[in-house]
Design a protein around this motif. Structure first.
Motif, PDB file in Angstrom:
ATOM      1  N   ASN A 158       0.526   6.702  -6.619  1.00  0.00           N
ATOM      2  CA  ASN A 158      -0.701   7.589  -7.635  1.00  0.00           C
ATOM      3  C   ASN A 158      -0.510   8.805  -7.120  1.00  0.00           C
ATOM      4  OD1 ASN A 158      -1.960   5.289  -7.259  1.00  0.00           O
ATOM      5  ND2 ASN A 158      -2.526   5.140  -4.342  1.00  0.00           N
ATOM      6  N   LYS A 159       0.856   9.347  -6.461  1.00  0.00           N
ATOM      7  CA  LYS A 159       1.463  10.686  -6.858  1.00  0.00           C
ATOM      8  C   LYS A 159       2.521  11.276  -7.801  1.00  0.00           C
ATOM      9  CE  LYS A 159       2.381  12.263  -2.000  1.00  0.00           C
ATOM     10  NZ  LYS A 159       3.870  12.533  -1.415  1.00  0.00           N
TER      11      LYS A 159
ATOM     12  N   GLN B 172       1.613   1.392  -4.091  1.00  0.00           N
ATOM     13  CA  GLN B 172       0.866   2.261  -4.351  1.00  0.00           C
ATOM     14  C   GLN B 172       0.487   3.723  -4.160  1.00  0.00           C
ATOM     15  OE1 GLN B 172      -2.381  -0.321  -3.231  1.00  0.00           O
ATOM     16  NE2 GLN B 172      -0.994  -2.406  -4.438  1.00  0.00           N
ATOM     17  N   GLU B 173       0.163   4.219  -2.442  1.00  0.00           N
ATOM     18  CA  GLU B 173       0.469   5.525  -2.215  1.00  0.00           C
ATOM     19  C   GLU B 173       1.317   6.611  -2.995  1.00  0.00           C
ATOM     20  OE1 GLU B 173       0.586   8.671   1.408  1.00  0.00           O
ATOM     21  OE2 GLU B 173       0.253   6.348   1.728  1.00  0.00           O
ATOM     22  N   GLN B 174       3.130   6.152  -3.135  1.00  0.00           N
ATOM     23  CA  GLN B 174       3.844   6.496  -3.485  1.00  0.00           C
ATOM     24  C   GLN B 174       3.903   6.575  -5.211  1.00  0.00           C
ATOM     25  OE1 GLN B 174       7.816   4.982  -3.681  1.00  0.00           O
ATOM     26  NE2 GLN B 174       9.208   6.555  -4.369  1.00  0.00           N
TER      27      GLN B 174
ATOM     28  N   PRO C  69       0.564  -1.254   0.125  1.00  0.00           N
ATOM     29  CA  PRO C  69       0.224  -0.146  -0.213  1.00  0.00           C
ATOM     30  C   PRO C  69       0.519   0.820   0.007  1.00  0.00           C
ATOM     31  CG  PRO C  69      -1.319  -1.334   1.233  1.00  0.00           C
ATOM     32  CD  PRO C  69       0.766  -2.104   1.093  1.00  0.00           C
ATOM     33  N   ALA C  70       2.567   1.743   0.605  1.00  0.00           N
ATOM     34  CA  ALA C  70       3.409   2.477   1.010  1.00  0.00           C
ATOM     35  C   ALA C  70       3.130   2.760  -0.747  1.00  0.00           C
ATOM     36  CB  ALA C  70       4.137   2.278   1.860  1.00  0.00           C
TER      37      ALA C  70
ATOM     38  N   LYS D 172      -3.809   3.543 -13.049  1.00  0.00           N
ATOM     39  CA  LYS D 172      -4.065   4.930 -13.218  1.00  0.00           C
ATOM     40  C   LYS D 172      -4.013   5.314 -14.134  1.00  0.00           C
ATOM     41  CE  LYS D 172      -3.345   5.296  -8.696  1.00  0.00           C
ATOM     42  NZ  LYS D 172      -5.762   6.257  -8.394  1.00  0.00           N
TER      43      LYS D 172
END
Length: 201
Positions: free
Chosen positions: A99-100, A95-97, A92-93, A175
């Motif tokens: 996503n930015k 994916q968050e990176q 998840p970390a 994305k």
């Protein structure tokens, strides 16, 4: 003047509407015969472009050397996606990176990213624990490390490749980033490298 190709610099600044917005303060005595507006505009533009790229891209994890973006000249690098040893699945970390970075790619359609998958010594130690053991050498008192076989070396490169492929697949499938904007490097095994994917423009 920029230490970076002008066309590439401008593509970093073009938004979805293909527009570039810069404040370029130009000062000087236009009545002075030695006043050269071209020189002033180039100097002001260089400063504005550099400042705009640094300000905008830093929020997406841009990393640059010695406080100067254009020291890198050939690539603008982002924080790498770092994996635990012998792991290639996105957390998840991660994916968050990513996503930015997907937001960045959506807002800057002229930007393409290079993804370079890397495996390292910690991966090797998990995959091949027997390679950590040193064998005794009768000729000397040294204890040389067992070398990697071609098959083991290939497995480490495959791990690196899977990491970059997983990053690319996530960006494409989740994305809606075009595959043509995500270029994968040849995977590498670097003893002291990161255990992950380096990302650069």
């Amino acid at each position: 003047e920029l230490g970076f190709p002008l066309r590439a610099s401008l593509s970093l600044l073009r938004d979805r509407d293909n527009a570039i917005r810069l404040d370029i303060p130009v000062t000087g005595d236009i009545d002075n015969p030695e006043f050269e507006p071209k020189d002033v505009i180039i100097k002001a533009s260089k400063k504005a472009i550099t400042h705009a790229v640094i300000q905008y891209y830093t929020t997406f994890g841009l990393v640059f050397a010695a406080g100067s973006l254009f020291d890198l000249a050939t690539a603008l690098s982002f924080e790498p996606v770092v994996f635990s040893p012998n792991i290639s699945e996105l957390s998840p970390a991660h994916q968050e990176q990513l996503n930015k970075l997907a937001i960045l790619l959506t807002e800057r359609p002229g930007v393409h990213l290079t993804l370079c998958g890397i495996s390292n010594n910690t991966d090797k130690n998990i995959l091949f624990p027997d390679k950590n053991k040193q064998k005794e050498s009768s000729a000397e008192n040294t204890l040389p490390v067992k070398p990697l076989s071609d098959k083991e070396f290939s497995l480490l490169k495959k791990l690196a490749e899977t990491r970059s492929s997983n990053v690319k697949d996530y960006m494409i499938k989740n994305k809606a980033i075009k595959a043509s904007r995500l270029i994968e490097c040849t995977p590498e095994f670097e003893i002291d490298g990161i255990s992950g994917v380096e990302i650069s423009i």
